[in-house]
Scaffold this active site. Structure first.
Site: not given
Lengths: 584, 252
Positions: A12-14, A116, A240, A242, A252, A254-255, A286, A353, A394
């Site tokens: 994985g490359a995130g 947040f 979760q 969102h 999405l 954003t919050e 959330r 999410h 989360r």
């Protein structure tokens, strides 16, 4: 079949994979195997920020952040891990800044911070500015900055290599990692990567829902590879939702929009979060906000002819503020809805999410084979893993933090392990299972189609195991998933070729989603309480006596060859904070 | 709160059902034939959906061999740049209603990069050009304990070029790049710009020398194709001009 040998292999490359790669490459011969090109990861879709108690704009400290994380996770968080997360957050943000990340700045030139959901001053007194951000592109900037630094460090990537199997070999009674097996998308060739250490950083599994913020490619590949080889998955029932996805599309928003002052309103224009969370209001955690939205909708206060959404109202914010702080999400509203957020509220609904659960690890990123035993040479970090710093829910901005803190930790730990240990001998015919799977799917003449099964899966997940669950709905999901898993055996693909066969790829991904959906539903059925993202209408209260423990799900194969999910439980690590009633 | 427009929009949508759209797609699969050919598909689709939704309908319902890259499906990951009605766009950010669906919608791979299969191209030369411009922060001396300070104005100076998602829509819309793949191309220059104009960076001179090369910025003919193609709204041509100016004045 080709065989490669590396000290460390990262899957994985995130964000987590590249953060690990930057450390591992400096210390060991490292390869990164990625299903997509590196900058395609869904880390780039994260918007709002990364939490760290820098205290650049107001009083803050890591202990408050730890408390918020534990409370946000509804006391299912392992508190030793949360403390590490909050303490190391500060260096994690500073590391990124030194790598070049273009954070928004305060008038003093330091990193700017904003509010947040769930992040508070002094244990819940009021919202605090803790999220470090770059407009509403924080994930994009993290992904680009990490890739830039991978280029700088000369990290070796194998792009469009899809890891399908985890090789485990028993040595002197201990199960150890020997490497992984990957399918090369461009050629259809199978590759075995023998490695002293393997790190999974392959992301989440949100594509088993229909309305989701997740990318098409988030199909739980790492979780499935480990689970099929007998390793447990932890807390998979906790997913979760969102609060603010674009209505029907799930994209999405954003919050950070609420952090900047955005307000949720029902069809009467009422700021309904004041009823549900008098202190934190729109910035409650959330799970709380998503449930509140659906309560409004169920009680007939939803918007639109079908009453199936609510509004995110930004119209009272100055256009300059929206342009400077929320440029991308306002553009999404214009592009996909034809709405001008300066003057019109945006229709939203909760969207699937983030997986709080995943491959269980300790705080060094070492994967657990049971409640206490580590698998030597095997690591996991990011959404694929469950440390557990997120518990049952989360907090926003804690995932970009998680990938950086535990990506770095696992990269260092894996390279150290690789330096101190030898290769484990590969099993005989290491690629057999993958070769069989690929051949079966390519040659199948079955009548079931991938797209049909996937849609049925997504619809049953949305209908039955989303924000509100009951014994009845979860059982419906379990039965439907069992039916789909049976029908999956009869699935076929139209593309029989070897070159870039994405038809085959989607079929494999569906198999992963089906297995993980089963784990999720079975885990949810057994948890007869409500906690964080798991809300049971038939058991609406948290039950700390019976359920303040992590679920550990194992795949078991019976004598008849049929597989099933076996559940076990693991205690929660409690250090400073005894469970309290959770109010926002 | 203003009057919600969505109610009106939904009423309008209820009156307009799905429409029939023809997708005319440039197909190529060397496992089957050495020649590329156009193939038409007719689908029923809501015009408010994306071109990517149309491609998925074809792949999932009509022809599983249709091959394209995609991931996030909302314009952030940069996977699905393609040539739609002759213009480079992201399939996930292009709504059917905005591209004249009465006529066949043509979809083909982006130009200037080798086609591997259908809409999938070899991205390696594109990423090589990116890697060649030192796309990372370079600093000298000891690291500070805390963050490096940067004023909001200095941060704003390179904001536009930080938005790049490496989708290659700009580079593969550039006539100079089509004719000569040695040219760095707009995306690489954008990413050099992002660091040259970052007040924290100390390798601007080196990057400028790289771009002063015969295959560097001077090849740009200011056709603005790149600016038009950028799905992130980056003023690509302006960024290239700023790099050219910096080369002449050596001030940045």
């Amino acid at each position: 079949m080709k065989i490669h040998k590396y000290d460390t292999v990262i899957v994985g490359a995130g964000g987590a994979g590249m953060r690990a790669a930057i450390e591992a490459t400096k210390r060991s011969r490292t390869a990164v195997l990625t299903k997509l090109y590196p900058t395609r990861s869904h880390t780039g879709a994260a918007q709002g920020g990364m939490a760290a108690a820098l205290a650049n704009v107001e009083d803050d400290n890591w202990e408050w952040h730890t408390f918020d994380t534990v409370k946000g996770g509804d006391y299912l968080v392992d508190q030793d891990a949360a403390e590490i997360l909050a303490k190391e957050a500060i260096d994690a943000v500073l590391d990124l800044e030194k790598m070049g990340l273009p954070f928004n700045r305060t008038p003093d030139g330091t990193i700017d911070q904003r509010r947040f959901g769930g992040h508070s001053r002094n244990h819940g007194e009021a919202p605090v500015r803790r999220s470090c951000y770059a407009a509403d592109r924080t994930g994009h900037m993290i992904l680009q900055t990490l890739y830039q630094n991978c280029v700088k460090e000369g990290v070796e990537f194998f792009n469009e290599f899809y890891v399908l199997d985890q090789l485990l070999v028993e040595v002197d009674g201990v199960k150890k990692s020997a490497g992984v097996v990957a399918y090369e998308l461009a050629t259809g060739e199978i590759h075995v990567f023998q490695a002293k250490a393997v790190i999974y950083a392959s992301g989440g599994t949100g594509k088993f829902f229909k309305v989701t913020s997740n990318a098409h490619t988030l199909t739980g590949d790492g979780q499935a590879a480990c689970y099929r080889r007998g390793l447990p998955l932890e807390d998979m029932e906790f997913f979760q939702f969102h609060p603010t996805g674009i209505w029907r599309m799930g994209i999405l928003l954003t919050e950070g929009a609420r952090g900047e002052g955005g307000i949720l309103r029902n069809k009467d224009g009422e700021r309904f979060m004041e009823k549900y969370a008098p202190v934190m209001k729109d910035l409650a955690s959330r799970d709380v906000v998503s449930r509140s939205i659906y309560t409004e909708i169920r009680e007939g206060r939803g918007c639109g002819p079908a009453g199936d959404h609510v509004y995110l109202d930004l119209t009272h914010l100055p256009p300059e503020q929206l342009d400077a702080k929320l440029p991308d999400i306002t553009e999404f509203a214009r592009t996909y809805l034809g709405i001008e957020p300066y003057t019109d509220p945006i229709p939203i609904q909760p969207t699937a999410h983030y997986a709080m659960g995943g491959i269980p690890t300790n705080v060094e990123g070492e994967v657990l084979a049971d409640n206490t035993t580590v698998v030597p040479g095997l690591y996991a970090a990011g959404e694929v893993a469950c440390v557990s710093v997120h518990g049952a829910n989360r907090l926003g901005t804690n995932s970009l933090l998680d990938i950086n803190v535990f990506g770095k930790r696992s990269g260092i730990a894996a390279a150290k392990y690789a330096a101190e240990n030898d290769y484990v001998e590969l099993p005989e015919n290491p690629a057999q299972q993958v070769a069989d799977l690929v051949e079966h799917l390519r040659n199948s003449t079955g009548t079931e189609r991938v797209a049909d099964l996937r849609l049925e899966l997504q619809e049953t997940m949305d209908a039955n195991v989303m924000v509100f669950r009951t014994e009845q709905t979860i059982k419906t999901a379990v039965e439907k998933i069992a039916e789909l898993r049976e029908r999956y055996k009869n699935v076929s693909v139209q593309d029989k070729g070897k070159r870039f066969n994405t038809d085959l790829l989607e079929a494999i991904e569906l198999g992963n989603l089906l297995d993980l959906a089963e784990v999720m539903a079975v885990s949810a059925l057994a948890r007869k309480e409500s906690r964080g993202g798991h809300y049971r209408e038939d058991y609406p209260n948290r039950d700390d006596v019976n359920f303040m423990r992590h679920t550990m799900a194992y795949r078991e194969v019976g004598a008849d060859g049929k597989d099933s999910v076996r559940l076990d439980y693991k205690p929660v690590v409690v250090t400073r904070y005894q469970p309290m009633e959770r109010k926002y | 709160m203003a009057t919600p427009t969505l109610d009106k929009m939904e009423a309008a949508a209820a009156a307009s059902p799905y429409i029939t759209v023809t997708f005319r797609i440039r197909r190529y699969n060397p496992e089957v034939s050495a020649e590329a050919e156009w193939q038409d598909f007719q689908i029923e689709i809501d015009p408010k959906e994306r071109v990517l939704d149309g491609l998925h309908k074809i792949k999932w319902d009509l022809d599983g061999t249709l091959t394209f890259r995609r991931s996030c499906a909302h314009g952030i990951c940069g996977s699905d740049a393609m040539r739609i009605n002759g213009k480079n766009r992201l399939a996930c950010k292009t709504l059917i209603k905005d591209i004249n669906p009465e006529k066949p919608i043509t979809v083909e791979a982006i130009k200037g990069l080798t086609v591997m299969k259908d809409l999938v191209v070899d991205m390696e030369p594109f990423f090589q050009a990116y890697r060649d411009v030192m796309p990372f922060l370079v600093t000298k001396g000891n690291e500070p304990t805390r963050e490096r300070l940067q004023s909001a104005e200095d941060r704003e100076r390179f904001d536009d070029t930080t938005k790049c998602i490496l989708c290659a829509a700009c580079t593969s819309s550039c006539p100079v790049f089509w004719n000569d793949g040695q040219y760095f191309g707009p995306a690489a220059i954008v990413n050099a710009h992002r660091f040259i104009f970052d007040s924290r960076d100390e390798a601007g001179e080196q990057r400028l020398e790289i771009l002063n090369d015969k295959d560097g910025v001077w090849r740009c003919r200011t056709t603005f194709n790149c600016t038009d193609a950028c799905p992130r709204g980056i003023e690509v041509t302006k960024a290239i001009q700023e790099v050219k100016r910096a080369l002449i004045t050596r001030r940045f």
